[in-house]
Enzyme design. Structure first.
Site, PDB file in Angstrom:
ATOM      1  N   ARG A 241       2.387  56.239   2.139  1.00 25.10           N
ATOM      2  CA  ARG A 241       3.710  56.796   1.853  1.00 25.10           C
ATOM      3  C   ARG A 241       3.801  58.159   2.523  1.00 25.10           C
ATOM      4  O   ARG A 241       2.810  58.901   2.580  1.00 25.10           O
ATOM      5  CB  ARG A 241       3.918  56.957   0.341  1.00 25.10           C
ATOM      6  CG  ARG A 241       4.165  55.677  -0.424  1.00 25.10           C
ATOM      7  CD  ARG A 241       5.529  55.042  -0.120  1.00 25.10           C
ATOM      8  NE  ARG A 241       5.753  53.799  -0.838  1.00 25.10           N
ATOM      9  CZ  ARG A 241       5.356  52.596  -0.427  1.00 25.10           C
ATOM     10  NH1 ARG A 241       4.700  52.477   0.717  1.00 25.10           N
ATOM     11  NH2 ARG A 241       5.623  51.520  -1.137  1.00 25.10           N
ATOM     12  N   GLU A 270      12.360  59.798   4.212  1.00 26.18           N
ATOM     13  CA  GLU A 270      12.988  58.663   4.899  1.00 26.18           C
ATOM     14  C   GLU A 270      14.427  58.486   4.422  1.00 26.18           C
ATOM     15  O   GLU A 270      14.702  58.717   3.250  1.00 26.18           O
ATOM     16  CB  GLU A 270      12.194  57.381   4.625  1.00 26.18           C
ATOM     17  CG  GLU A 270      10.852  57.400   5.305  1.00 26.18           C
ATOM     18  CD  GLU A 270       9.976  56.199   4.946  1.00 26.18           C
ATOM     19  OE1 GLU A 270      10.516  55.184   4.479  1.00 26.18           O
ATOM     20  OE2 GLU A 270       8.763  56.291   5.143  1.00 26.18           O
ATOM     21  N   HIS A 288       8.881  52.125   9.035  1.00 22.91           N
ATOM     22  CA  HIS A 288       8.440  51.654   7.717  1.00 22.91           C
ATOM     23  C   HIS A 288       8.475  50.118   7.670  1.00 22.91           C
ATOM     24  O   HIS A 288       9.111  49.523   6.790  1.00 22.91           O
ATOM     25  CB  HIS A 288       9.298  52.250   6.595  1.00 22.91           C
ATOM     26  CG  HIS A 288       8.603  52.214   5.255  1.00 22.91           C
ATOM     27  ND1 HIS A 288       8.826  53.109   4.249  1.00 22.91           N
ATOM     28  CD2 HIS A 288       7.651  51.375   4.767  1.00 22.91           C
ATOM     29  CE1 HIS A 288       8.081  52.830   3.202  1.00 22.91           C
ATOM     30  NE2 HIS A 288       7.348  51.773   3.508  1.00 22.91           N
TER      31      HIS A 288
END
Lengths: 324, 324
Positions: A241, A270, A288
């Site tokens: 992450r 993000e 991602h």
């Protein structure tokens, strides 16, 4: 108007909805009677009060499932989440009520590990940069291309040796890398060297691969000090992450050549990606997508349905999240 | 003016010169007295007649070493080439004269195999394309990115199971792939399925990886028929030599969606790359850099010097090319 057959299917409520539901909507609808709050003009609370007072199973998205939402589903016995992590679900309230939680288990581990290795090979061997070089017509104009770095023989430090980290380790051993790791606890069954101190792991490694969950403990765990310990020839790969890395410190270290390169599938804020990264040739950025393959999405669909059908036929859940 | 110490070093002639010599010129010069015909104003033949009548060892480049060049080196006993292949050396003349040939052996095998896996992961998981997507700011604008394909479980056909092919197989087994292969002969010591017919291999495979030498037999071995057998979901990776594929047929199949994607480090008419490939999102192109890493270049330098020093001290060569 729904058919009588559809009326007789077991009822589930879909919250979100998650991407997997959008991809497999028809298939889900052939196996379950699906309540779709997002299609109703009613606010969620009113929809739940009107429609979901008897609903026993919910498929949620990655969005928050707090206690007050759970309280609006008085008959709920099962929450299925399409993610490996369950931090977004109020587990305390689930435990109090005896609601079972099922997750994606290790469905994505192999795919995420594959992307970690792909990003690492790309950074070391300059694949995306080489692709730009060829596509810009520079092979015939310039001829020579800068040398890359060999993967074999490198010391790889894995941060978080869960199912993804173990898959990464298995792959990189086949390339001739030496594996060591950092995690909350030493894994007694493994022979890889364990470093309780993340800085020590970075110091001893040529490459760091982040495979840990995001928790209060891992937030900004990779800070400037760790990056400096990794050093000028070090490469970092993040498929965990974004906030596990202090992104400002990372950008600065990359700009200053204090580390050699980075492969990043995740970012701190993000979908925002720092513009400074776009200027750098020694970073590879993916959107991602580490857990995104056609095959895994299909596997996930089967796992979710398997959990729901096990529940409705009173069998053991396939991927019950056990309490720690 | 050279020092007396340098005069006493063993003498070698460097032909070409190869890239490895340019990178390690100083180091070579500290261990050998180096004849450098390219620095002389004399034509090569005259230079050799004037300077090289006693020279016993030559380091050549990848360029042709024909019989008439060998005949101008009457005292020659050893040719060292920085390549794995030796097709560019007139081996018949070497055998007639008793000149030994030493090559790069398997110095590059691991690097080439690594790039093959890197290109494959890149095509399947859309890494370079994802990198373009993020760098063009599309992650925040568009959000979703198309799904990739899983490597695990794929049937991989390796064309040419020499040292590179075996390294590729070892790596891909760790990703959960099934390996089969085509080569001139079945390898009795291996359990991988052998296909004497390349079309059959393509038909049975999801992925083809070309690791063979370029010979009259392998020239355009991958033609339209083989690509159609590989099929619409098939991916091809070429880290061998460009002309192993009929490039026109490949470009056409990629444009028409008759295969799913390609990772190409080599091209039929290098340094020219077909412009049509630049238009395609499902191909990854690298600039013939599969064997280019800092570490392997250093290993190659050590191997070349090891061969030369073994020769001058009358020991066994480290990588003597044996006659078939």
């Amino acid at each position: 108007m729904e058919s009588t057959a559809a009326e007789q299917l077991p009822e589930i409520i879909v919250l979100g909805p998650p991407a997997i539901f959008r991809s497999y909507d028809k298939k889900f609808s052939s196996r379950f009677r699906v309540l779709r709050p997002w299609e109703s003009p009613l606010p969620l609370a009113q929809f739940l009060a009107a429609e979901a007072h008897n609903t026993q199973a919910a498929l949620c998205s990655g969005e928050s499932v707090p206690a007050d939402l759970l309280r609006q589903l008085p008959a709920l016995w099962l929450v299925v989440t399409p993610s490996a992590g369950v931090n977004h679900i109020d587990l305390l309230e689930c435990r109090r009520r005896g609601i079972a939680v099922a997750n994606a288990a290790t469905t994505f581990s192999a795919d995420v590990a594959d992307l970690a290795v792909g990003l690492l090979l790309d950074v070391l061997r300059k694949i995306s940069a080489g692709n730009r070089f060829v596509r810009n017509g520079l092979l015939s104009k310039k001829g020579t291309y800068p040398l890359g770095f060999k993967l074999g023989g490198k010391k790889v430090g894995i941060v978080g040796l869960g199912s993804i980290g173990l898959e990464v380790a298995k792959r990189l051993e086949a390339f001739g890398c030496t594996i060591s790791y950092h995690s909350r606890n030493k894994k007694p069954s493994l022979t890889y060297v364990y470093h309780p101190d993340i800085c020590k792991l970075a110091l001893e490694s040529d490459i760091l691969i982040l495979c840990c969950a995001l928790t209060d403990q891992t937030h900004h765990m990779i800070n400037r000090e760790v990056l400096l310990a990794l050093g000028k020839e070090g490469v970092i790969v993040n498929i965990a992450r974004g906030p596990v890395i202090d992104e400002k410190a990372l950008v600065y270290c990359l700009q200053q050549g204090e580390i050699a390169g980075a492969g990043l599938d995740v970012f701190e804020d993000e979908p925002r990606v720092p513009n400074e990264l776009f200027e750098l040739n020694n970073v590879v950025l993916t959107p991602h997508c580490a857990f995104f393959t056609e095959e895994s999405l299909r596997d996930l669909y089967e796992l979710i349905c398997g959990n729901l059908e096990a529940f409705f036929s009173n069998k053991h859940l396939l991927s019950l999240v056990s309490e720690e």
